[in-house]
Design an enzyme around this catalytic site. Sequence first.
Site, PDB file in Angstrom:
ATOM      1  N   CYS A  76       0.839  -1.212   0.000  1.00  0.00           N
ATOM      2  CA  CYS A  76       0.000   0.000   0.000  1.00  0.00           C
ATOM      3  C   CYS A  76       0.873   1.261   0.000  1.00  0.00           C
ATOM      4  CB  CYS A  76      -0.914  -0.017   1.220  1.00  0.00           C
ATOM      5  SG  CYS A  76      -2.055   1.386   1.232  1.00  0.00           S
ATOM      6  N   CYS A  80       0.040   4.826   7.049  1.00  0.00           N
ATOM      7  CA  CYS A  80      -0.615   4.642   8.355  1.00  0.00           C
ATOM      8  C   CYS A  80       0.380   3.960   9.302  1.00  0.00           C
ATOM      9  CB  CYS A  80      -1.889   3.817   8.198  1.00  0.00           C
ATOM     10  SG  CYS A  80      -2.961   4.413   6.866  1.00  0.00           S
ATOM     11  N   CYS A  83       0.255   0.209  10.358  1.00  0.00           N
ATOM     12  CA  CYS A  83      -0.094  -0.800   9.357  1.00  0.00           C
ATOM     13  C   CYS A  83       1.114  -1.403   8.641  1.00  0.00           C
ATOM     14  CB  CYS A  83      -1.055  -0.206   8.345  1.00  0.00           C
ATOM     15  SG  CYS A  83      -1.656  -1.451   7.178  1.00  0.00           S
ATOM     16  N   CYS A 120     -16.693  -9.557   4.805  1.00  0.00           N
ATOM     17  CA  CYS A 120     -16.054  -8.261   4.533  1.00  0.00           C
ATOM     18  C   CYS A 120     -14.810  -8.464   3.672  1.00  0.00           C
ATOM     19  CB  CYS A 120     -15.609  -7.593   5.822  1.00  0.00           C
ATOM     20  SG  CYS A 120     -16.879  -7.474   7.048  1.00  0.00           S
ATOM     21  N   CYS A 151     -19.665  -6.483   2.891  1.00  0.00           N
ATOM     22  CA  CYS A 151     -19.018  -5.233   3.297  1.00  0.00           C
ATOM     23  C   CYS A 151     -17.708  -5.162   2.510  1.00  0.00           C
ATOM     24  CB  CYS A 151     -18.733  -5.269   4.798  1.00  0.00           C
ATOM     25  SG  CYS A 151     -17.847  -3.820   5.404  1.00  0.00           S
ATOM     26  N   CYS A 211     -19.771   1.504   7.922  1.00  0.00           N
ATOM     27  CA  CYS A 211     -19.015   0.858   8.982  1.00  0.00           C
ATOM     28  C   CYS A 211     -17.819   1.779   9.222  1.00  0.00           C
ATOM     29  CB  CYS A 211     -18.574  -0.526   8.503  1.00  0.00           C
ATOM     30  SG  CYS A 211     -17.410  -1.331   9.604  1.00  0.00           S
ATOM     31  N   ARG A 283     -18.295  -3.192  17.198  1.00  0.00           N
ATOM     32  CA  ARG A 283     -17.555  -4.420  16.882  1.00  0.00           C
ATOM     33  C   ARG A 283     -16.189  -4.461  17.553  1.00  0.00           C
ATOM     34  NH1 ARG A 283     -17.132  -5.164  10.920  1.00  0.00           N
ATOM     35  NH2 ARG A 283     -19.305  -5.676  11.173  1.00  0.00           N
TER      36      ARG A 283
HETATM   37  N1  SAM Z   1      -6.773   0.030   3.120  1.00  0.00           N
HETATM   38  C1  SAM Z   1      -8.078   0.255   3.586  1.00  0.00           C
HETATM   39  C2  SAM Z   1      -8.143   1.508   4.409  1.00  0.00           C
HETATM   40  O1  SAM Z   1      -7.273   1.768   5.208  1.00  0.00           O
HETATM   41  O2  SAM Z   1      -9.133   2.239   4.269  1.00  0.00           O
HETATM   42  C3  SAM Z   1      -8.713  -0.882   4.326  1.00  0.00           C
HETATM   43  C4  SAM Z   1      -7.991  -1.772   5.268  1.00  0.00           C
HETATM   44  S1  SAM Z   1      -7.374  -1.144   6.808  1.00  0.00           S
HETATM   45  C5  SAM Z   1      -6.312  -2.376   7.274  1.00  0.00           C
HETATM   46  C6  SAM Z   1      -8.721  -1.151   7.924  1.00  0.00           C
HETATM   47  C7  SAM Z   1      -8.502  -0.740   9.362  1.00  0.00           C
HETATM   48  O3  SAM Z   1      -7.855  -1.791  10.083  1.00  0.00           O
HETATM   49  C8  SAM Z   1      -7.664   0.473   9.648  1.00  0.00           C
HETATM   50  O4  SAM Z   1      -8.352   1.661   9.423  1.00  0.00           O
HETATM   51  C9  SAM Z   1      -7.343   0.280  11.112  1.00  0.00           C
HETATM   52  O5  SAM Z   1      -8.341   0.872  11.914  1.00  0.00           O
HETATM   53  C10 SAM Z   1      -7.343  -1.245  11.270  1.00  0.00           C
HETATM   54  N2  SAM Z   1      -5.973  -1.753  11.495  1.00  0.00           N
HETATM   55  C11 SAM Z   1      -5.005  -1.908  10.564  1.00  0.00           C
HETATM   56  N3  SAM Z   1      -3.858  -2.350  11.114  1.00  0.00           N
HETATM   57  C12 SAM Z   1      -4.102  -2.475  12.441  1.00  0.00           C
HETATM   58  C13 SAM Z   1      -3.316  -2.882  13.569  1.00  0.00           C
HETATM   59  N4  SAM Z   1      -2.037  -3.218  13.447  1.00  0.00           N
HETATM   60  N5  SAM Z   1      -3.898  -2.912  14.785  1.00  0.00           N
HETATM   61  C14 SAM Z   1      -5.195  -2.565  14.924  1.00  0.00           C
HETATM   62  N6  SAM Z   1      -5.979  -2.164  13.906  1.00  0.00           N
HETATM   63  C15 SAM Z   1      -5.447  -2.121  12.686  1.00  0.00           C
HETATM   64 FE1  SF4 Z   2      -2.899   1.148   3.372  1.00  0.00          FE
HETATM   65 FE2  SF4 Z   2      -2.811  -0.037   5.740  1.00  0.00          FE
HETATM   66 FE3  SF4 Z   2      -3.363   2.549   5.601  1.00  0.00          FE
HETATM   67 FE4  SF4 Z   2      -5.196   0.751   4.710  1.00  0.00          FE
HETATM   68  S1  SF4 Z   2      -4.481   1.002   6.812  1.00  0.00           S
HETATM   69  S2  SF4 Z   2      -4.534   2.649   3.691  1.00  0.00           S
HETATM   70  S3  SF4 Z   2      -3.805  -0.826   3.913  1.00  0.00           S
HETATM   71  S4  SF4 Z   2      -1.409   1.583   4.995  1.00  0.00           S
END
Ligand code: SAM
Ligand code: SF4
Length: 345
Positions: A76, A80, A83, A120, A151, A211, A283
């Site tokens: 990606c 974030c 992530c 989802c 979803c 959601c 959730r």
């Molecule tokens: N890429 C898309 C986005 O960010 O919109 C969808 C997937 S993203 C992984 C969805 C959510 O998962 C994030 O917004 C975050 O809240 C949660 N998430 C991701 N990594 C995480 C982690 N290490 N611990 C807890 N929650 C996490």
């Molecule tokens: Fe990309 Fe992870 Fe951020 Fe979703 S949460 S936009 S997968 S970096």
Amino acid sequence: MQATQTTEKPLTQVKSQKDLHKEVDASGAWSVAQIETLFALPFSELMFKVQEAHRANFPDGDVELATFLSIKTGGCPEDCGYCHQAARYDADVKANKLMDLDEVLEAAKAAKAAGSNRFCMGAAWREPKDRDIEKVTAMIKGVKALGLETCATLGMLETNQAQALQEADLDFYSHNLDTSEDFYRSVISTRGYQDRLDTISNVRAAGMSVCCGGIVGMGESREQRAAFLARLANLSPYPESVPINHLVPVAGTPLEDQKPLDPLEFVRTIAVARITMPRARVRLSAGRQELGRAVQAMCFQADANSIFYCEQLLTTGNPEAEQDQELLAELGLKTKQSCKAEVLV
Ligand code: SAM
Ligand code: SF4
Ligand code: DTB
């Protein structure tokens, strides 16, 4: 379904404990101070308020089971800080291409057989391209034909893309605010808070259910947790599904060394989400494995009524289905049988 635009109610400061009896102020908005007052209630008072909200809105007391599948993992371009799918971090995730339709449908059949009501599909994209939307709409139609709610979480959406997903009969689109607006800047720089609000608004305008939740335990203060919940609760209407993730610190990401949040503070966060968004499915999301059975039981007591039910979330672990069934049975909790949430107005 009637298309509704998401708007935000203005915030005012309401400080006294007495004001909580009104639940919201004259404009109908929750103030950050009111929500902090909820956080600070004696634990038993907080649980009492939760139970009142629970009985008024979820008399069946059932727990919704949603299975998650990462249809496109890793690589990606976003940053974030939590992530490990972000290409720029040195995390142990291999970038994959979008899964084939057949593989997705196999996973959906297995989820249904295991007792899930919602499937989802998530992709590690900043935003989907129009040709991605075509492929995902075929997945949505296939999963719907199996009798599951659908979803998707694919990143930021333009109006026409939200419309295309709605036309494929997608039930929910998931896009998190993640945290409060001020703390957000220390976690993510490649996508603004307003971008997230715009996507949520596009999803609402297209007529899909929303959601939307976030992560706690990233080093934010209680005030920032309260401000995060205020933003969610003041969306008008507030989201039908509110995932509350407990940070799973992953090696290679900027938050890899983050100390876990006090478990009682996590339970309080769930409780306050229930009270401020009484008809939403709250959730219990990432981090359940690390929380253990006792803290999860307290989260159900604080009225979390939806879980991700699958051994794998995206790339981190989750309790096994049998463990979840055992815990729910031990707590005397039923699982949700009927589908389709109502749009909250
Ligand atoms: N890429 C898309 C986005 O960010 O919109 C969808 C997937 S993203 C992984 C969805 C959510 O998962 C994030 O917004 C975050 O809240 C949660 N998430 C991701 N990594 C995480 C982690 N290490 N611990 C807890 N929650 C996490
Ligand atoms: Fe990309 Fe992870 Fe951020 Fe979703 S949460 S936009 S997968 S970096
Ligand atoms: C959400 O808020 N949490 C789920 C789902 N929506 C996409 C995902 C959690 C991801 C946990 C980290 C991982 O396994 O990659």
